[in-house]
Write a protein that holds these residues in place. Sequence first.
Motif, PDB file in Angstrom:
ATOM      1  N   GLU A   1       4.993  59.441  83.650  1.00  0.00           N
ATOM      2  CA  GLU A   1       5.494  58.088  83.888  1.00  0.00           C
ATOM      3  C   GLU A   1       6.688  58.158  84.824  1.00  0.00           C
ATOM      4  OE1 GLU A   1       4.498  55.490  79.943  1.00  0.00           O
ATOM      5  OE2 GLU A   1       6.305  56.724  79.888  1.00  0.00           O
ATOM      6  N   ASP A   2       6.761  57.214  85.720  1.00  0.00           N
ATOM      7  CA  ASP A   2       7.901  57.150  86.610  1.00  0.00           C
ATOM      8  C   ASP A   2       8.317  55.694  86.782  1.00  0.00           C
ATOM      9  OD1 ASP A   2       9.909  58.131  88.110  1.00  0.00           O
ATOM     10  OD2 ASP A   2       8.689  58.714  89.837  1.00  0.00           O
ATOM     11  N   ILE A   3       9.563  55.520  87.159  1.00  0.00           N
ATOM     12  CA  ILE A   3      10.116  54.175  87.311  1.00  0.00           C
ATOM     13  C   ILE A   3       9.984  53.739  88.764  1.00  0.00           C
ATOM     14  CG2 ILE A   3      12.230  52.799  87.141  1.00  0.00           C
ATOM     15  CD1 ILE A   3      13.100  54.894  84.960  1.00  0.00           C
ATOM     16  N   ASN A   4       9.391  52.574  88.959  1.00  0.00           N
ATOM     17  CA  ASN A   4       9.254  52.002  90.284  1.00  0.00           C
ATOM     18  C   ASN A   4      10.553  51.231  90.599  1.00  0.00           C
ATOM     19  OD1 ASN A   4       8.665  50.522  92.580  1.00  0.00           O
ATOM     20  ND2 ASN A   4       6.562  50.064  91.940  1.00  0.00           N
ATOM     21  N   VAL A   5      11.427  51.867  91.364  1.00  0.00           N
ATOM     22  CA  VAL A   5      12.749  51.298  91.636  1.00  0.00           C
ATOM     23  C   VAL A   5      12.631  49.937  92.327  1.00  0.00           C
ATOM     24  CG1 VAL A   5      14.947  51.643  92.835  1.00  0.00           C
ATOM     25  CG2 VAL A   5      13.807  53.572  91.741  1.00  0.00           C
ATOM     26  N   ASP A   6      11.624  49.773  93.164  1.00  0.00           N
ATOM     27  CA  ASP A   6      11.466  48.506  93.883  1.00  0.00           C
ATOM     28  C   ASP A   6      11.091  47.358  92.943  1.00  0.00           C
ATOM     29  OD1 ASP A   6      12.093  49.725  96.254  1.00  0.00           O
ATOM     30  OD2 ASP A   6      10.003  50.104  96.817  1.00  0.00           O
ATOM     31  N   GLU A   7      10.484  47.678  91.788  1.00  0.00           N
ATOM     32  CA  GLU A   7      10.204  46.660  90.777  1.00  0.00           C
ATOM     33  C   GLU A   7      11.432  46.394  89.906  1.00  0.00           C
ATOM     34  OE1 GLU A   7       7.915  44.577  89.928  1.00  0.00           O
ATOM     35  OE2 GLU A   7       6.294  45.103  91.282  1.00  0.00           O
TER      36      GLU A   7
ATOM     37  N   ARG B   1       9.103  45.437  72.236  1.00  0.00           N
ATOM     38  CA  ARG B   1       9.546  44.055  72.444  1.00  0.00           C
ATOM     39  C   ARG B   1       9.394  43.635  73.894  1.00  0.00           C
ATOM     40  NH1 ARG B   1      15.732  41.772  71.651  1.00  0.00           N
ATOM     41  NH2 ARG B   1      15.256  39.581  72.071  1.00  0.00           N
ATOM     42  N   TRP B   2       9.719  44.552  74.815  1.00  0.00           N
ATOM     43  CA  TRP B   2       9.687  44.224  76.242  1.00  0.00           C
ATOM     44  C   TRP B   2       8.540  44.931  76.958  1.00  0.00           C
ATOM     45  CZ3 TRP B   2      12.580  40.227  76.845  1.00  0.00           C
ATOM     46  CH2 TRP B   2      13.758  40.080  76.125  1.00  0.00           C
ATOM     47  N   LEU B   3       7.413  45.131  76.233  1.00  0.00           N
ATOM     48  CA  LEU B   3       6.336  45.963  76.764  1.00  0.00           C
ATOM     49  C   LEU B   3       5.784  45.448  78.093  1.00  0.00           C
ATOM     50  CD1 LEU B   3       4.721  48.482  76.196  1.00  0.00           C
ATOM     51  CD2 LEU B   3       3.057  47.096  74.949  1.00  0.00           C
ATOM     52  N   THR B   4       5.628  44.134  78.231  1.00  0.00           N
ATOM     53  CA  THR B   4       5.106  43.576  79.486  1.00  0.00           C
ATOM     54  C   THR B   4       6.024  43.915  80.650  1.00  0.00           C
ATOM     55  OG1 THR B   4       4.062  41.748  78.284  1.00  0.00           O
ATOM     56  CG2 THR B   4       4.382  41.473  80.661  1.00  0.00           C
ATOM     57  N   GLU B   5       7.329  43.768  80.438  1.00  0.00           N
ATOM     58  CA  GLU B   5       8.298  44.076  81.493  1.00  0.00           C
ATOM     59  C   GLU B   5       8.351  45.579  81.767  1.00  0.00           C
ATOM     60  OE1 GLU B   5      10.249  42.028  83.418  1.00  0.00           O
ATOM     61  OE2 GLU B   5       8.948  40.474  82.619  1.00  0.00           O
TER      62      GLU B   5
ATOM     63  N   ALA C   1      20.586  41.367  89.640  1.00  0.00           N
ATOM     64  CA  ALA C   1      19.860  42.216  90.591  1.00  0.00           C
ATOM     65  C   ALA C   1      19.046  43.295  89.895  1.00  0.00           C
ATOM     66  CB  ALA C   1      20.840  42.861  91.575  1.00  0.00           C
ATOM     67  N   ILE C   2      19.489  43.737  88.713  1.00  0.00           N
ATOM     68  CA  ILE C   2      18.696  44.707  87.945  1.00  0.00           C
ATOM     69  C   ILE C   2      17.651  43.892  87.190  1.00  0.00           C
ATOM     70  CG2 ILE C   2      18.744  46.592  86.275  1.00  0.00           C
ATOM     71  CD1 ILE C   2      21.756  46.865  86.869  1.00  0.00           C
ATOM     72  N   ASN C   3      16.451  43.878  87.735  1.00  0.00           N
ATOM     73  CA  ASN C   3      15.420  42.919  87.357  1.00  0.00           C
ATOM     74  C   ASN C   3      14.698  43.329  86.063  1.00  0.00           C
ATOM     75  OD1 ASN C   3      13.657  40.778  87.451  1.00  0.00           O
ATOM     76  ND2 ASN C   3      12.312  41.693  88.991  1.00  0.00           N
ATOM     77  N   PHE C   4      15.453  43.295  84.980  1.00  0.00           N
ATOM     78  CA  PHE C   4      14.895  43.604  83.661  1.00  0.00           C
ATOM     79  C   PHE C   4      15.705  42.799  82.647  1.00  0.00           C
ATOM     80  CE2 PHE C   4      13.845  45.994  79.859  1.00  0.00           C
ATOM     81  CZ  PHE C   4      12.504  46.297  80.074  1.00  0.00           C
ATOM     82  N   PRO C   5      15.040  42.222  81.630  1.00  0.00           N
ATOM     83  CA  PRO C   5      15.728  41.259  80.753  1.00  0.00           C
ATOM     84  C   PRO C   5      17.047  41.734  80.158  1.00  0.00           C
ATOM     85  CG  PRO C   5      13.378  41.224  80.315  1.00  0.00           C
ATOM     86  CD  PRO C   5      13.611  42.328  81.299  1.00  0.00           C
TER      87      PRO C   5
END
Length: 754
Positions: free
Chosen positions: A145-151, A244-248, A163-167
Amino acid sequence: MNNIIIKGARQNNLKNITLEIPKNKLTVFTGRSGSGKSSLVFSTIAAESERLLNETYSSYIQYQLTQYAKPDVDVIRNLPVSMVISQKRLGGNSRSTVGTISDIYSAVRLLWSRVGTPFVAYSTEFSFNNPVGMCETCQGLGYVEDINVDELLDYDKSLNEHAINFPTFGPGHWRGKRYTFSGLFDNDKKLKDYTKEEMETLLYTEPKKLKDAPEKWPKTAKYEGVIPRFRRNFLINDGFEKKRWLTEVNRVVTEMPCPVCHGKRLNDRILSAKINGLDIADFTRLTIHEAIQFLDDVHDDKAAYIIKPLRAQLQSLIDIGLGYLTLGRETPTLSGGESQRIKLIRHLNSPLTDLVYIIDEPSVGLHPEDIKNINEIIRSIRDKGNTVLVVEHDPDIIKTADHIVDIGPGAGKNGGTITFEGSYNELLASDTATGHALRRHHQLKEARTPEAFIKLKNITKNNLKNVSVDIPQHVITAVTGVAGSGKSTLIKTGFKNKEHTIFIDQKPVHASNRSNLLTYTAIFDEIRAFFSRETGLKKSLFSYNSDGACPNCHGKGVLKTELAYMADFTQICEVCNGTRYRPEVLAATVDGYSIADVLKLTVEEGIDYFKEHEVITETLQSLAATGLGYMTLGQSLDTLSGGEVQRVKLSKYLIDTVTDRTFIFDEPTTGLHEEDIHVLITLFNRLVDDGNTVILIEHNLTMMTAADWIIDMGPEAGQHGGRLLYSGPPAGLLDVEESYTADHLSNYLELERI
């Protein structure tokens, strides 16, 4: 002792039922959807068997087991230990596969350890769950698994603008404050204007103490970059927050095959052992059909005693219509029907007898051709000396029963009584909904002629190889074929990115026992507002999740007492009597009904009660139109079957007229009695008449007769399927010689095939 005796069963909607069920026979329970079949078989017989068995264990063991409340029944005698085979999907994670869950992989590991060349290890080390055998890079998962920084980042915003696009990383959230309070950044500066050093600091800094930290910074806290913090909280830790935030999380995190083992899960040393050119991971990627062919070519005297039982286990998977699966298929990806059939074969070779096997709709997800094999397996379980109870709607399974119990006559409050007991031939002659349905003669409808088509081109995925097909618009199309033939792959892949497409599947609605039919359909707010206006109490008092909650049970309706190592003790709340509300709320009535009384009403009764309130009645009427009129308004969403979930989802689109949409339904007849299927047919025709396209992935023959167009895939499953056999008006399918669907549809229509 030859019968299971039940007296005074009143669970849910059962009306004081008394009956005897013959032992060592196959008894099928039939009846309309919601009539009470499951209440009798699962909530009464199975629950009591499990409860009594649990009581034989020590208090410590009981504490570890699932707890069952005593069902509302006077007496059950001669009750054997039960084995419940439900449609619940096999759980687990990516470490659980068809091979591991069926225990077939154990024999495969033994084979490679004994016959694979060169010899590299004993069988335990051929497991991707063993640290010695697993690939170190992916830890035996086969992917990284890796984090898509652009997402994760919105470069056009500043930290103050989220700007940090996560709840949980917003400027007002505690995680977000670890960046805005750090003093390391200009919080109003757009990320696109950051220097390389600033971006490195924001993203990749390992935990460190801040020098001269601002006053707002917590004294003991360390600064940590967004990437390591996110990885620690949402990748390494698989706990509550990730769920809880699985979709995100799924939006931000990408999966890719492990660059070292290329998805094989094992390390190079283990993969170097081969049989006829294949390593053990190659073998688990073969379909079950291919795996048997491979074993037939392994000629080794010392392997014969391993191969013979292994081959028999694989053949069992083929016999229940799962020959298209691979042993490496992860169990969370299996459908409910596939999961159920794997559970069935796990019991097939069991030496235990004198049990009662309780099976929930084994026909789910199966083509009529596959049901023949299921019937053989069910009969073989019976013939070993067991009692088999099956809840079922499918005529082919009903026909094979030794004894049939029909429950009805209607659903919900209109059901709960025994309307018939006897043989199949006696059921055919009976004046019951099931008898009427089984006697009905069927014919193809006068099909609509399509004028426009949606073109699906060159689809290659799973077992589909470059398949193209034209799907007609503004008609009902049934996509048919045996399980694993490629139906779902064709439609879901072909429509994945098409606009105006609505997929209505059977996946559970994410809900707890505090969510009900009214909360999902968004009219509970209207009902609470109605009670507030009529009684003068504030609106929040009419919610058991808010101010109206009973102070004793906090809106749960029950009190659970944990008794150390003994089983939890659960009792109905003595203050609210299980209604969940405060006494003063229960005392506030409208036309003699409290809010708790309203939640006990069925959908049909609710329509009558709220007849003067258009917004509420429109929603309830849309539920009733899907055949759910028997459900109570307060029914918890976590108690709904897959078919009921699908119909609840459909109801949302019936409130207002929708047009120019493509509706795709995955086996919409699941859990439906033949008499109730016509309710759905009426709805599908209504959607088409309103200017929509309806596509059904379906095995039910009645639904096929209601289609304007049929697309048949096959002829078989897996590598022997994936071909387009037919696309056109239903009558033309009957001339396709290699189609199993054509065979069964002809029999259903009582036609002779040439």
